[in-house]
Write a protein that holds these residues in place. Structure first.
Motif, PDB file in Angstrom:
ATOM      1  N   HIS A  34       0.803  -1.215   0.000  1.00 42.95           N
ATOM      2  CA  HIS A  34       0.000   0.000   0.000  1.00 42.95           C
ATOM      3  C   HIS A  34       0.842   1.272   0.000  1.00 42.95           C
ATOM      4  O   HIS A  34       0.351   2.337   0.392  1.00 42.95           O
ATOM      5  CB  HIS A  34      -1.003  -0.048   1.157  1.00 42.95           C
ATOM      6  N   MET A  35       2.090   1.148  -0.474  1.00 46.49           N
ATOM      7  CA  MET A  35       2.832   2.371  -0.782  1.00 46.49           C
ATOM      8  C   MET A  35       2.376   2.829  -2.177  1.00 46.49           C
ATOM      9  O   MET A  35       2.029   2.015  -3.033  1.00 46.49           O
ATOM     10  CB  MET A  35       4.341   2.128  -0.751  1.00 46.49           C
ATOM     11  N   THR A  36       2.328   4.128  -2.379  1.00 49.60           N
ATOM     12  CA  THR A  36       1.855   4.678  -3.647  1.00 49.60           C
ATOM     13  C   THR A  36       2.984   4.672  -4.678  1.00 49.60           C
ATOM     14  O   THR A  36       4.077   5.156  -4.403  1.00 49.60           O
ATOM     15  CB  THR A  36       1.348   6.117  -3.453  1.00 49.60           C
ATOM     16  N   ILE A  37       2.703   4.108  -5.850  1.00 54.35           N
ATOM     17  CA  ILE A  37       3.682   4.201  -6.934  1.00 54.35           C
ATOM     18  C   ILE A  37       3.156   5.027  -8.110  1.00 54.35           C
ATOM     19  O   ILE A  37       3.924   5.434  -8.975  1.00 54.35           O
ATOM     20  CB  ILE A  37       4.171   2.820  -7.422  1.00 54.35           C
ATOM     21  N   VAL A  38       1.833   5.292  -8.125  1.00 50.84           N
ATOM     22  CA  VAL A  38       1.235   6.166  -9.143  1.00 50.84           C
ATOM     23  C   VAL A  38       0.242   7.082  -8.426  1.00 50.84           C
ATOM     24  O   VAL A  38      -0.857   6.645  -8.071  1.00 50.84           O
ATOM     25  CB  VAL A  38       0.503   5.364 -10.246  1.00 50.84           C
ATOM     26  N   CYS A  88      -7.441   1.112  -5.169  1.00 49.69           N
ATOM     27  CA  CYS A  88      -7.007  -0.101  -4.477  1.00 49.69           C
ATOM     28  C   CYS A  88      -8.114  -0.578  -3.540  1.00 49.69           C
ATOM     29  O   CYS A  88      -8.973   0.207  -3.127  1.00 49.69           O
ATOM     30  CB  CYS A  88      -5.736   0.195  -3.676  1.00 49.69           C
ATOM     31  N   GLY A  89      -8.088  -1.849  -3.189  1.00 45.03           N
ATOM     32  CA  GLY A  89      -9.054  -2.405  -2.254  1.00 45.03           C
ATOM     33  C   GLY A  89      -9.016  -1.736  -0.898  1.00 45.03           C
ATOM     34  O   GLY A  89      -9.991  -1.800  -0.133  1.00 45.03           O
ATOM     35  N   CYS A 101      -1.816   2.402  -5.308  1.00 43.44           N
ATOM     36  CA  CYS A 101      -0.998   1.509  -4.481  1.00 43.44           C
ATOM     37  C   CYS A 101      -0.211   0.515  -5.343  1.00 43.44           C
ATOM     38  O   CYS A 101      -0.653   0.095  -6.420  1.00 43.44           O
ATOM     39  CB  CYS A 101      -1.872   0.729  -3.505  1.00 43.44           C
ATOM     40  N   PHE A 102       0.937   0.131  -4.845  1.00 39.84           N
ATOM     41  CA  PHE A 102       1.768  -0.906  -5.459  1.00 39.84           C
ATOM     42  C   PHE A 102       0.926  -2.135  -5.792  1.00 39.84           C
ATOM     43  O   PHE A 102       1.023  -2.715  -6.874  1.00 39.84           O
ATOM     44  CB  PHE A 102       2.888  -1.245  -4.464  1.00 39.84           C
TER      45      PHE A 102
END
Length: 318
Positions: free
Chosen positions: A167-171, A177-178, A184-185
């Motif tokens: 749940h780290m953001t990459i975009v 995300c759920g 989220c990754f």
């Protein structure tokens, strides 16, 4: 007789228990069915009976057991032995360690942790990263699970609420995300995300092998890689995009923790070099300080479905 340990891997469909030696060997295994409706009133006697049946099957007694370690999907307070939230079972704020100990009349200790954390511990002690002290495990499945070993110890954050790298953001502002956030990754690098990308690409490229799988309702991680192996151009395009997303998450972890190895686990890790080689290339090209720092290996997990059992027991190993 040397002390034996019980490791239990909890999932939404089953609880897998094993009797484990200090050198990580499983002597006996047993499984019980679970389902999402189970609350502690149902789950506690299920696990109690699973433990008792396991030791009976192995011909040992509770006094031969040095500890019982369990891994759960969700948020666990390791030190308190409390299941704050288990995403695949109806368990909320359950003081399960003390309750199981009491139900069994067990003199030893019961320890709980997150399932990805203990899988990382198992792979570091007995699997793909055996002998390494600094390891990151990324499990790729319906979602993304992550476990961190630093200096030989699990890194889990305040009250064990951390290490949720899926749940780290990459975009920023990306796919929903759920968890309720965007970008989220997990939303880009899980098997679920890979199949979503494959389906979307196939729908606009109906001459592709991927489209045949989508049309037949047979698109899975396995059939996606079969299309890739057969040279399907659309599968190749999807894979290149997927590796970029997976690679970004891997690089983020590498830059923060700089481990000796990053282990890719989950069902898709069975693809071996088809996954690890392109991710290794991406990592080598993008990691900070690549010209000067020691290399980081990208490897596939080797313990498979036994990782949770071995990792649960390994909570008691120095």
């Amino acid at each position: 007789m040397e002390k034996l340990f019980i490791g239990i891997d909890i999932g939404g469909m089953s609880a897998k228990a094993g009797l484990v030696t200090l050198d990580g060997k499983i002597l006996s295994k047993l499984t019980a069915k679970t389902d999402a409706s189970m609350d502690e009133a149902v789950f506690l006697p299920l696990i109690k009976n699973l433990v008792l049946d396991l030791i009976k099957q192995a011909g040992v007694s509770l006094s031969d057991i040095g500890g019982i370690g369990m891994g759960f999907p969700g948020s666990i307070d390791d030190e308190a032995g409390v299941i704050r939230y288990c995403c695949n079972l109806n368990l909320r704020n359950a003081p399960f360690a003390v309750n199981l100990k009491k139900a069994l009349g067990f003199d030893g200790e019961v320890k709980l942790s997150n399932d990805a954390n203990i899988a990382a511990l198992a792979e570091a002690k007995f699997g793909a990263a055996k002998g390494m002290k600094d390891v990151v495990l990324i499990t790729i499945g319906t979602g993304i699970g992550t476990g961190i070993i630093s200096g030989g110890k699990m890194i889990t954050g305040n009250r064990s609420a951390g290490a949720e790298g899926g749940h780290m953001t990459i975009v920023a502002g990306g796919e929903l995300c759920g968890c309720g956030r965007r970008g989220c990754f997990e939303s880009y690098a899980s098997t679920t995300a890979l199949l979503k990308m494959a389906k979307e690409a196939a729908e606009t490229n109906k001459e592709s092998m991927l489209y045949n799988e989508v049309k037949a309702g047979t698109l899975t991680g396995k059939t996606f890689f079969e299309c890739l192996d057969k040279g399907d151009a659309i599968a190749k395009e999807v894979m290149e995009r997927y590796i970029t997303y997976l690679g970004e998450g891997v690089v983020n972890y590498a830059n923060i923790f700089y481990p000796e190895a990053i282990i890719l686990g989950g069902g898709v890790s069975a693809q071996g070099d088809k996954l690890t080689v392109p991710v290794q290339k991406y990592l080598n090209e993008h990691v900070y300080g690549k010209e000067y720092n020691p290399p980081i290996k990208v490897v596939a997990a080797t313990l498979g479905n036994d990782a949770g059992i071995i990792g649960g027991a390994a909570l008691f190993f120095d």
